[in-house]
Motif scaffolding. Sequence first.
Motif, PDB file in Angstrom:
ATOM      1  N   THR A   1       8.862  71.042 -45.292  1.00 29.39           N
ATOM      2  CA  THR A   1       8.310  69.687 -45.359  1.00 29.39           C
ATOM      3  C   THR A   1       6.791  69.715 -45.275  1.00 29.39           C
ATOM      4  N   LYS A   2       6.267  70.589 -44.426  1.00 32.89           N
ATOM      5  CA  LYS A   2       4.822  70.726 -44.310  1.00 32.89           C
ATOM      6  C   LYS A   2       4.216  71.203 -45.622  1.00 32.89           C
ATOM      7  N   ILE A   3       4.822  72.201 -46.229  1.00 33.25           N
ATOM      8  CA  ILE A   3       4.300  72.749 -47.477  1.00 33.25           C
ATOM      9  C   ILE A   3       4.349  71.717 -48.587  1.00 33.25           C
ATOM     10  N   ILE A   4       5.441  70.973 -48.677  1.00 38.09           N
ATOM     11  CA  ILE A   4       5.571  69.958 -49.722  1.00 38.09           C
ATOM     12  C   ILE A   4       4.547  68.844 -49.537  1.00 38.09           C
TER      13      ILE A   4
ATOM     14  N   LEU B   1      -5.602  71.497 -42.840  1.00 39.23           N
ATOM     15  CA  LEU B   1      -4.289  71.190 -42.268  1.00 39.23           C
ATOM     16  C   LEU B   1      -3.304  72.332 -42.473  1.00 39.23           C
ATOM     17  N   PHE B   2      -3.391  73.009 -43.611  1.00 40.50           N
ATOM     18  CA  PHE B   2      -2.524  74.157 -43.855  1.00 40.50           C
ATOM     19  C   PHE B   2      -2.771  75.250 -42.825  1.00 40.50           C
ATOM     20  N   THR B   3      -4.045  75.553 -42.566  1.00 39.95           N
ATOM     21  CA  THR B   3      -4.331  76.593 -41.572  1.00 39.95           C
ATOM     22  C   THR B   3      -3.928  76.150 -40.172  1.00 39.95           C
TER      23      THR B   3
ATOM     24  N   GLN C   1       2.671  80.566 -35.774  1.00 46.70           N
ATOM     25  CA  GLN C   1       2.579  81.995 -35.493  1.00 46.70           C
ATOM     26  C   GLN C   1       2.389  82.261 -34.006  1.00 46.70           C
ATOM     27  N   GLU C   2       1.765  81.353 -33.273  1.00 46.82           N
ATOM     28  CA  GLU C   2       1.518  81.545 -31.854  1.00 46.82           C
ATOM     29  C   GLU C   2       2.781  81.390 -31.030  1.00 46.82           C
TER      30      GLU C   2
END
Length: 129
Positions: free
Chosen positions: A7-10, A117-119, A126-127
């Motif tokens: 959902t984030k990627i889209i 926002l992607f980063t 990852q954390e």
Amino acid sequence: MQVTPLTKIISLSGLLAAGFLLIILSCALWSNWYPLYVVAIFLLAPLPNILLTRSEFDDFMSDSSSSANDFSKFMTATFVASGICLPVVLYHTQLVVFQATVMSTVGGLLIYSSIILFTMFFQESQEEF
């Protein structure tokens, strides 16, 4: 409700596509391709932070600082300011019309915000591991 990575990627790709659409429309509608330089500036803007920033110096209020970290933030701010001001300068020199100035500025800010926002979204995931 948990937001999935898909959902984030889209949503981020939609935001990025809207930014590119605004910039390309600002060029194509008035047959003037000068506002296309804004894309290059906003794509280069996050690179100094990505390449030079170390995570241990991210706290703004800490006493310790890194010159590379400070320089990367300065260069990023310079790129962002240049990306906002370039369409204004092109409008002032009457190379582009006002509508193209607004469209390219908003489109560039959408591109830059989608990269940031992607980063942010995928650095947090990852954390957790």
